[in-house]
Scaffold this active site. Sequence first.
Site, PDB file in Angstrom:
ATOM      1  CD  GLU A 104       0.246  -2.114   6.348  1.00  0.00           C
ATOM      2  OE1 GLU A 104       0.636  -2.008   5.181  1.00  0.00           O
ATOM      3  OE2 GLU A 104      -0.449  -1.236   6.906  1.00  0.00           O
ATOM      4  CD  GLU A 115       3.156   1.920  -0.620  1.00  0.00           C
ATOM      5  OE1 GLU A 115       3.399   2.941   0.063  1.00  0.00           O
ATOM      6  OE2 GLU A 115       2.119   1.267  -0.512  1.00  0.00           O
ATOM      7  NE  ARG A 132      -2.031   5.010   0.533  1.00  0.00           N
ATOM      8  CZ  ARG A 132      -1.228   6.084   0.622  1.00  0.00           C
ATOM      9  NH1 ARG A 132      -0.784   6.676  -0.464  1.00  0.00           N
ATOM     10  NH2 ARG A 132      -0.853   6.548   1.787  1.00  0.00           N
TER      11      ARG A 132
END
Length: 801
Positions: A277, A734, A355
Amino acid sequence: MCVQGVSIEKLGSDCLSATDLYHTVTPTSIQVYQDVPEGQQREDVVGRPVMHLSALKQATGEAVYCDDIPLYENELYVALVTSSKAHARILSIDKSEAERMPGVVACVFAEDIPGSNATGPAVLDETVLAHDKVTCVGHIIGAVVADSQVHAQRAARAVNITYQDITPLIITIQDAIAAQSFYQPIRTLHRGALEEGFQMADHILEGEVHVGGQEHFYLESQVTLAVPRGEDGEMELFVSTQSTAKTQSLVAMALGVPANRVVVRVKRMGGGFGGKESRSTILSTVVAVCAQKLQRPVRCMLDRDEDMVVTGGRHPFYAKYKVGFQKSGKVLALDVNYYSNAGNSMDLSLSIMERALFHMENSYFIPHIRGRGFLCKTHLPSNTAFRGFGGPQGMMCTESWMNDVALELGLPAEQVRRVNLYQQGQQTPYNQVLDQPTLDRCWTECLKRSNYHQRLTALHQYNRQNRWTKRGLAIIPTKFGISFTALFLNQAGALVHIYTDGSVLLTHGGTEMGQGLHTKMVQVASRVLGVTSSKVHVSETSTSTVPNTSPTAASASSDLNGAANACEILRKRLEPYRTQNPKGSWEDWVKAAYFNRVNLSANGFYKTPDLGYDFETNSGRPFNYFSYGVACSEVEVDCLTGSHKNLHTTIVMDVGHSLNPAIDIGQVEGGFLQGLGLFTLEELRYSPQGLLYSRGPGTYKIPSFGDIPSQLVVSLLRDAPNDKAIYSSKAVGEPPLFLAASVFFALKDAVVRSRVQTGLSGPCRLDSPATPERIRLACQDRFTALVGPPTSVSLGVGVGV
Ligand code: MTE
Ligand code: HPA
Ligand code: MOS
């Protein structure tokens, strides 16, 4: 079977240990999903279990990956020169010996960078090439360009660098806490009245837990091929990256050219898992600088050990918590501090911590709650995105204290988890109302499909008959928020061309890393256009077709790219030709439109509506919706060796109306197995000086066939449409990873059942991963009493971080 002359058959079952470790039952797996509705047209492939479009090519080896691109004439190879010190000043760099070695064309260091040496995906706190100091082992200092890989690598080792150590050296989270070495900001997520919550509670428990990191171990390591175009500073890059746009912008910055001179192309990755990423750019920028300097094509693909040392992985987490709860098990208050090992730069660590905080209650309603997140600045390679993006680490800590609560009360963990499970209409700590949570449905179905209660009865009987092997059982829920938590990333584009022969070239902003995104996008395009899917082709992702793309991440790529409305625009343009000639073929309509001078190319766009959260006010919606799942696992632990077998797992996953149940079940199984590696097998060990010891499959154990539960049942929840995403589907990439925590807590359950026989009760600490060493030592008995408490030595070579 015979072990050292003793026949196992003759051993009493109360004595069994270190025997028969492989599958004792024939492995079985079951996959359950709902058929498309009756009456759905045959050609409409949405919702059908279409095989991954490149599955066969991948199986035969025909699929083209970056390093399969044939050598360019004139092409050179790059080898990285990296730091052997974790924290040091660079005193000198001597390249003279390297330059004299066979095949060497150039040595490249910071002064050779034509543009900016400052780089980084979120903040520019990194260098393309380190010049004055290094802050981790593996820090990239330079590159040697040669006529072959062997020559480049040999010469890279001949570059002589002298260092002067700098103090302090901060490697572990504990080091960072002691030195108060944190990146800013320190995030807080707070709802309710914490003190009141604790005062009302019947019990208060405090504890701590550590969750280890994880190496991405994508089959294809990081790779970039950079090809200068010879004029106007143009360059074309073939990269294995999840983020074409970020690669383009960081390469352009390093080269000192506008982004419009740089094209980044991605056909597919051999796995990304978050590791590509942002961290892929630390290689791409260097390769691009070399190609620019020499004006020749240049390639580099990292060796596995190099990739493991240089590119960072999942953040290790450490949590300290205080939880207040009722006799019934109902949790009233939670105060938790999370510490993540961010490494030597920010990278995406803040978003990852956010998160973790957004998942600190996992699937449970907790009225009074506060979480704080500290990003530990250490001298390790920067840690980064990894499937779940902090969510799994956050939820692992949650389940740890939830397990403590059950142990403290002496109640079944299943019961305590259930009483805390979210119900319809309840609000998360960030004040988002849960609209149709399917947790209860998944839970009930999982209990049923796994035969939970019969299994438990059989387990009790087994454990009564066995002293040194114990079975354990656990059922664990998960809820995963879908959206990038950074608002601006929730956008996507598509560019679709229809050619005059009726074939369709589909491009969108997402990259293919094995997750089946292109397959799903072909299914969507085929439905919208009303054309058979074999006419739709995705060739690659590139910055010149769809610009400014978000990374393919956060599991949201089907939602985002699938909703970019290019095909709808084209369908509308073709509509008149369909109406005029209803009996005609697709090709007839396309030709008629073309001769009538209709634009058969369209650009589409989508942004997720109603998003935007503010930490300051704890208001606004961070997530578009949630994916839910529940898993039940049973294991058998050998208490004397600490090894175990995975006997059974049942997963019930809510992925809405699946776009492609074959791919989605593959994602559930793959995510679960990757989580199983995270929580039970994979352990990174470092020297006290910050050198990674576990640098390949010989020292770093990833899951293999024998680790798949002997019985594995995956069921997609029926009749659970999601009105927030394309064709009522839900994100899947995920969310299932965390369900592997059911294996971890089944292991802990077995350990606890063993401890009971030594007269031990109440909460006990078990850090992740539950390796044989940790399991063995947690099964305290008269033998462990002889060796004392676990130390870094008893846990193997090196230190955990
Ligand atoms: N599946 C495969 N086969 N390979 C991968 O690299 N990456 C995972 C997941 N599934 C990955 C995968 C991660 S980290 C994410 S965020 C999603 O896929 C990204 O793709 P999606 O948004 O299309 O689900
Ligand atoms: N998830 C995954 N990747 C990301 C995110 C996120 O929330 N934000 C930035 N990159
Ligand atoms: Mo996935 S960690 O969001 O690339």
